[in-house]
Design a protein around this motif. Structure first.
Motif, PDB file in Angstrom:
ATOM      1  N   LEU A   1      32.463  -7.706  81.701  1.00 50.92           N
ATOM      2  CA  LEU A   1      33.808  -7.295  81.299  1.00 50.92           C
ATOM      3  C   LEU A   1      33.805  -5.963  80.563  1.00 50.92           C
ATOM      4  O   LEU A   1      34.859  -5.414  80.253  1.00 50.92           O
ATOM      5  CB  LEU A   1      34.428  -8.365  80.384  1.00 50.92           C
ATOM      6  CG  LEU A   1      34.578  -9.772  80.961  1.00 50.92           C
ATOM      7  CD1 LEU A   1      35.075 -10.730  79.876  1.00 50.92           C
ATOM      8  CD2 LEU A   1      35.521  -9.766  82.160  1.00 50.92           C
ATOM      9  N   GLY A   2      32.622  -5.457  80.255  1.00 57.16           N
ATOM     10  CA  GLY A   2      32.516  -4.242  79.462  1.00 57.16           C
ATOM     11  C   GLY A   2      32.809  -2.989  80.272  1.00 57.16           C
ATOM     12  O   GLY A   2      33.156  -3.025  81.452  1.00 57.16           O
ATOM     13  N   CYS A   3      32.631  -1.852  79.632  1.00 63.15           N
ATOM     14  CA  CYS A   3      32.927  -0.557  80.241  1.00 63.15           C
ATOM     15  C   CYS A   3      31.643   0.102  80.757  1.00 63.15           C
ATOM     16  O   CYS A   3      30.614   0.036  80.074  1.00 63.15           O
ATOM     17  CB  CYS A   3      33.557   0.350  79.181  1.00 63.15           C
ATOM     18  SG  CYS A   3      34.196   1.926  79.774  1.00 63.15           S
ATOM     19  N   CYS A   4      31.559   0.748  81.865  1.00 61.47           N
ATOM     20  CA  CYS A   4      32.620   1.120  82.791  1.00 61.47           C
ATOM     21  C   CYS A   4      32.001   1.091  84.194  1.00 61.47           C
ATOM     22  O   CYS A   4      31.475   2.110  84.652  1.00 61.47           O
ATOM     23  CB  CYS A   4      33.131   2.521  82.515  1.00 61.47           C
ATOM     24  SG  CYS A   4      33.759   2.792  80.840  1.00 61.47           S
ATOM     25  N   LYS A   5      32.046  -0.026  84.848  1.00 61.97           N
ATOM     26  CA  LYS A   5      31.393  -0.190  86.141  1.00 61.97           C
ATOM     27  C   LYS A   5      31.903   0.806  87.166  1.00 61.97           C
ATOM     28  O   LYS A   5      31.130   1.355  87.973  1.00 61.97           O
ATOM     29  CB  LYS A   5      31.601  -1.620  86.648  1.00 61.97           C
ATOM     30  CG  LYS A   5      30.931  -1.906  87.985  1.00 61.97           C
ATOM     31  CD  LYS A   5      31.197  -3.338  88.430  1.00 61.97           C
ATOM     32  CE  LYS A   5      30.527  -3.628  89.772  1.00 61.97           C
ATOM     33  NZ  LYS A   5      30.806  -5.023  90.213  1.00 61.97           N
ATOM     34  N   SER A   6      33.201   1.088  87.145  1.00 61.23           N
ATOM     35  CA  SER A   6      33.780   1.983  88.145  1.00 61.23           C
ATOM     36  C   SER A   6      33.204   3.388  88.052  1.00 61.23           C
ATOM     37  O   SER A   6      33.230   4.141  89.029  1.00 61.23           O
ATOM     38  CB  SER A   6      35.305   2.036  87.987  1.00 61.23           C
ATOM     39  OG  SER A   6      35.659   2.551  86.709  1.00 61.23           O
ATOM     40  N   GLY A   7      32.668   3.753  86.878  1.00 65.88           N
ATOM     41  CA  GLY A   7      32.085   5.071  86.722  1.00 65.88           C
ATOM     42  C   GLY A   7      30.833   5.278  87.545  1.00 65.88           C
ATOM     43  O   GLY A   7      30.393   6.417  87.719  1.00 65.88           O
ATOM     44  N   LEU A   8      30.232   4.192  88.051  1.00 69.51           N
ATOM     45  CA  LEU A   8      29.003   4.304  88.827  1.00 69.51           C
ATOM     46  C   LEU A   8      29.260   4.520  90.317  1.00 69.51           C
ATOM     47  O   LEU A   8      28.327   4.834  91.062  1.00 69.51           O
ATOM     48  CB  LEU A   8      28.160   3.039  88.646  1.00 69.51           C
ATOM     49  CG  LEU A   8      27.660   2.774  87.230  1.00 69.51           C
ATOM     50  CD1 LEU A   8      26.959   1.425  87.163  1.00 69.51           C
ATOM     51  CD2 LEU A   8      26.735   3.878  86.755  1.00 69.51           C
ATOM     52  N   LEU A   9      30.489   4.329  90.772  1.00 72.73           N
ATOM     53  CA  LEU A   9      30.804   4.524  92.186  1.00 72.73           C
ATOM     54  C   LEU A   9      30.419   5.930  92.627  1.00 72.73           C
ATOM     55  O   LEU A   9      30.597   6.885  91.867  1.00 72.73           O
ATOM     56  CB  LEU A   9      32.298   4.293  92.423  1.00 72.73           C
ATOM     57  CG  LEU A   9      32.797   2.848  92.224  1.00 72.73           C
ATOM     58  CD1 LEU A   9      34.312   2.794  92.311  1.00 72.73           C
ATOM     59  CD2 LEU A   9      32.160   1.919  93.253  1.00 72.73           C
ATOM     60  N   PRO A  10      29.828   6.088  93.824  1.00 72.47           N
ATOM     61  CA  PRO A  10      29.700   5.117  94.918  1.00 72.47           C
ATOM     62  C   PRO A  10      28.347   4.403  94.976  1.00 72.47           C
ATOM     63  O   PRO A  10      27.964   3.920  96.039  1.00 72.47           O
ATOM     64  CB  PRO A  10      29.879   6.006  96.145  1.00 72.47           C
ATOM     65  CG  PRO A  10      29.216   7.290  95.742  1.00 72.47           C
ATOM     66  CD  PRO A  10      29.521   7.453  94.274  1.00 72.47           C
ATOM     67  N   ILE A  11      27.608   4.332  93.891  1.00 76.84           N
ATOM     68  CA  ILE A  11      26.339   3.605  93.897  1.00 76.84           C
ATOM     69  C   ILE A  11      26.616   2.144  94.260  1.00 76.84           C
ATOM     70  O   ILE A  11      27.492   1.508  93.658  1.00 76.84           O
ATOM     71  CB  ILE A  11      25.647   3.702  92.531  1.00 76.84           C
ATOM     72  CG1 ILE A  11      25.277   5.156  92.229  1.00 76.84           C
ATOM     73  CG2 ILE A  11      24.402   2.829  92.475  1.00 76.84           C
ATOM     74  CD1 ILE A  11      24.749   5.372  90.820  1.00 76.84           C
ATOM     75  N   PRO A  12      25.909   1.583  95.220  1.00 75.29           N
ATOM     76  CA  PRO A  12      26.158   0.188  95.639  1.00 75.29           C
ATOM     77  C   PRO A  12      25.573  -0.809  94.643  1.00 75.29           C
ATOM     78  O   PRO A  12      24.385  -1.105  94.654  1.00 75.29           O
ATOM     79  CB  PRO A  12      25.456   0.100  97.004  1.00 75.29           C
ATOM     80  CG  PRO A  12      24.340   1.100  96.917  1.00 75.29           C
ATOM     81  CD  PRO A  12      24.849   2.223  96.056  1.00 75.29           C
TER      82      PRO A  12
END
Length: 353
Positions: free
Chosen positions: A262-273
């Motif tokens: 739930l923490g920050c910030c998974k979306s920042g890693l895109l586009p890494i699969p």
């Protein structure tokens, strides 16, 4: 084609003082122009059994930075240790009063420990954190670092404590020169006294005095005196152990992973699969931090820690995009092609010691 050499795979250095230190690593890529202040970064693909780096890049890996809310993951880990020991109940309910309320939003009375833990990670709620931190025990949270021999990591103070000290409202902090270098029992004793000072402060009065401090006499050197802190390497080491060698029961490990997701910030890693991920961020006056662990769809285990101190921007959250641009750039140097990186072939993992 062989990947470029990054760091030798061998056991971490353990000097005579017993503290861990990083192995050599390649320099991290140049940070984006939007970032300023002192910047630190450590990113590594690690062996999931030994936790040793297979490939790593870094910038100022041994420099100390304020952690801000990134430290809160250690509270969760310490809490779940006590759940497994049978000394902490996630269904226990807590009440908020003037002594226990920290800055910012706060939970309603009657929140369970599980609900507080979720607020602590997802919303970085300071009061929820402090309620849990004090219940777990100040030194028990510090033990998360001490048990790993992370000698340049301080986790002992709840959030209200460091703001009380920075605002000049802690007689204990103001009256001693011992705090900065204190360790062990002496640090624990002083931390308890600083915490008692903090609980005497009304949150609204503390906020007002803290605003006066930042407006009139802020000194960046004060941050490391009062905040919990770590280094990019030590924070990455903590994260690696937290996710891959936590010592928790399977049930508590599942709770830990669900909450950290739930923490920050998974979306920042895109586009890494990314297949599995957990992370925590933090920000403060001219401070920004991010840390995380993830497993790629190609099966590699990765940790990272980004740290910024002394930014030209007072409010640092708008720098998140630039921070993750740098993190992704660093990860691109160590991940294999098709799995988020430039390297064509992954090296064989080191033999188990």
């Amino acid at each position: 084609m062989e990947p470029p050499p990054v760091s030798e795979v061998s056991p971490p250095q353990t000097p005579a003082d017993g503290c861990v230190s990083p192995l050599p690593s390649l320099p991290a890529p140049k940070p984006p122009a939007g970032l300023n202040g002192q910047l630190g970064l450590y990113a590594a693909v690690i062996d999931p059994q030994t936790l040793q780096p297979l490939r790593a890049v870094s910038s100022l890996p041994n420099a100390e930075f304020p952690l801000a809310s990134t430290y809160k993951q250690a509270v969760l880990w310490a809490l779940l240790r006590q759940v497994d020991a049978g000394t902490f109940d996630l269904n226990q309910k807590f009440s908020v009063n003037r002594r226990t309320q920290s800055l910012g939003a706060y939970p309603y009375d009657g929140s369970t420990a599980r609900a507080l833990a979720e607020r602590m990670i997802q919303f970085s709620d300071n009061t929820a954190t402090d309620l849990l931190h004090r219940k777990v025990g100040l030194q028990n949270v510090q033990n998360v670092a001490d048990d790993l021999k992370l000698c340049r990591t301080r986790l002992i103070l709840p959030t209200k404590d460091w703001w009380t000290a920075q605002a000049g409202l802690s007689p204990t902090f103001a009256g001693t020169k011992l705090w900065a270098e204190a360790t062990g029992k002496k640090r624990a004793q002083l931390a308890e006294l600083i915490d008692q000072d903090a609980q005497k402060q009304r949150p609204d009065y503390l906020q007002r005095k803290l605003d006066e401090y930042f407006d009139q006499r802020y000194d960046a050197a004060d941050d490391l005196s009062v905040h919990n802190f770590s280094t990019p390497y030590e924070l990455s080491t903590l994260v690696a152990n937290e996710f891959l060698r936590s010592g928790l029961t399977p049930k508590s490990q599942e709770i830990q992973r669900k909450l950290m997701a739930l923490g920050c910030c998974k979306s920042g890693l895109l586009p890494i699969p990314v297949e599995i991920w957990g992370g925590k961020g933090g920000n403060g006056w001219k401070i920004l931090t991010f840390s995380g662990y993830f497993k790629t769809k190609g099966g590699e285990h990765v940790v990272y820690a980004f740290m910024l101190h002394g930014s030209e921007q007072t409010y640092t959250m708008p720098l998140t995009r630039s921070a993750f641009k740098w993190i992704r750039s660093a990860l691109g140097e160590i991940l294999v092609a098709g799995d988020g990186g430039k390297t064509l072939d992954a090296p064989a993992p080191p033999p188990n010691p």
